[in-house]
Design a protein around this motif. Structure first.
Motif, PDB file in Angstrom:
ATOM      1  N   CYS A  25       0.782  -1.192   0.081  1.00 21.75           N
ATOM      2  CA  CYS A  25       0.059   0.241  -0.068  1.00 21.75           C
ATOM      3  C   CYS A  25       0.973   1.088   0.000  1.00 21.75           C
ATOM      4  N   ALA A  26       1.806   1.217   0.553  1.00 24.40           N
ATOM      5  CA  ALA A  26       2.915   2.422   0.764  1.00 24.40           C
ATOM      6  C   ALA A  26       3.179   2.786  -0.694  1.00 24.40           C
ATOM      7  N   ASN A  27       3.346   1.743  -1.687  1.00 24.01           N
ATOM      8  CA  ASN A  27       3.693   2.240  -3.053  1.00 24.01           C
ATOM      9  C   ASN A  27       2.562   2.823  -3.706  1.00 24.01           C
ATOM     10  N   GLY A  58      -0.343  -1.163   9.958  1.00 23.67           N
ATOM     11  CA  GLY A  58       0.808  -1.992   9.083  1.00 23.67           C
ATOM     12  C   GLY A  58      -0.132  -2.907   8.273  1.00 23.67           C
ATOM     13  N   CYS A  59       0.593  -3.837   7.824  1.00 23.44           N
ATOM     14  CA  CYS A  59      -0.460  -4.429   6.842  1.00 23.44           C
ATOM     15  C   CYS A  59      -1.636  -5.134   7.167  1.00 23.44           C
ATOM     16  N   LEU A  60      -2.659  -4.807   6.595  1.00 24.67           N
ATOM     17  CA  LEU A  60      -3.847  -5.391   6.978  1.00 24.67           C
ATOM     18  C   LEU A  60      -4.361  -6.532   6.241  1.00 24.67           C
ATOM     19  N   ASP A  61      -3.290  -7.005   5.489  1.00 24.07           N
ATOM     20  CA  ASP A  61      -3.561  -8.322   4.733  1.00 24.07           C
ATOM     21  C   ASP A  61      -4.416  -8.362   3.571  1.00 24.07           C
ATOM     22  N   ARG A  62      -4.784  -7.265   2.824  1.00 26.11           N
ATOM     23  CA  ARG A  62      -5.708  -7.341   1.816  1.00 26.11           C
ATOM     24  C   ARG A  62      -4.825  -6.660   0.624  1.00 26.11           C
ATOM     25  N   CYS A  63      -3.478  -6.939   0.371  1.00 31.55           N
ATOM     26  CA  CYS A  63      -2.500  -6.526  -0.373  1.00 31.55           C
ATOM     27  C   CYS A  63      -2.966  -6.527  -1.954  1.00 31.55           C
TER      28      CYS A  63
END
Length: 107
Positions: A25-27, A58-63
């Motif tokens: 998501c940061a990208n 942080g990662c919400l695991d729905r990348c």
């Protein structure tokens, strides 16, 4: 028991290493979008206890569906492209309680 916030919004800001198997998501300008949402909520007078809280996560695991936001307490998942999408989520969902169907992940 009442929730401390009417809406608690989490923006995934996860950053993976270059070449990672999953997207980040940061990208997708997630940091700037989180900052924009926070600013917009304050401008509309929606920030603070009993109202809206915008947080980093942080990662919400729905990348693969990202960039992602989740709004609690109802657990509404959104994706977005730009500030226009963020404004729509803030003004429709957070200010007026109307879910933005076109940006929902789980339609």
């Amino acid at each position: 028991m009442d929730s401390f916030y009417k809406y608690h919004v989490f923006f995934c800001l996860n950053q993976r290493e270059p070449g990672a198997e999953r997207p980040s998501c940061a990208n997708c300008n997630a940091q700037a979008m989180q900052e924009h949402a926070k600013k917009r909520v304050k401008q509309l007078g929606l920030a603070g206890p009993g109202q809206v809280r915008i947080n980093k996560a942080g990662c919400l695991d729905r990348c693969e569906e990202g960039p992602t936001i989740v709004v609690y307490p109802e657990g509404t998942w959104y994706t977005y492209v730009d500030e226009t999408d963020i404004d729509e989520i803030v003004e429709s969902h957070l200010a007026n309680g109307k879910v933005v169907e076109r940006l929902k992940i789980d339609r």
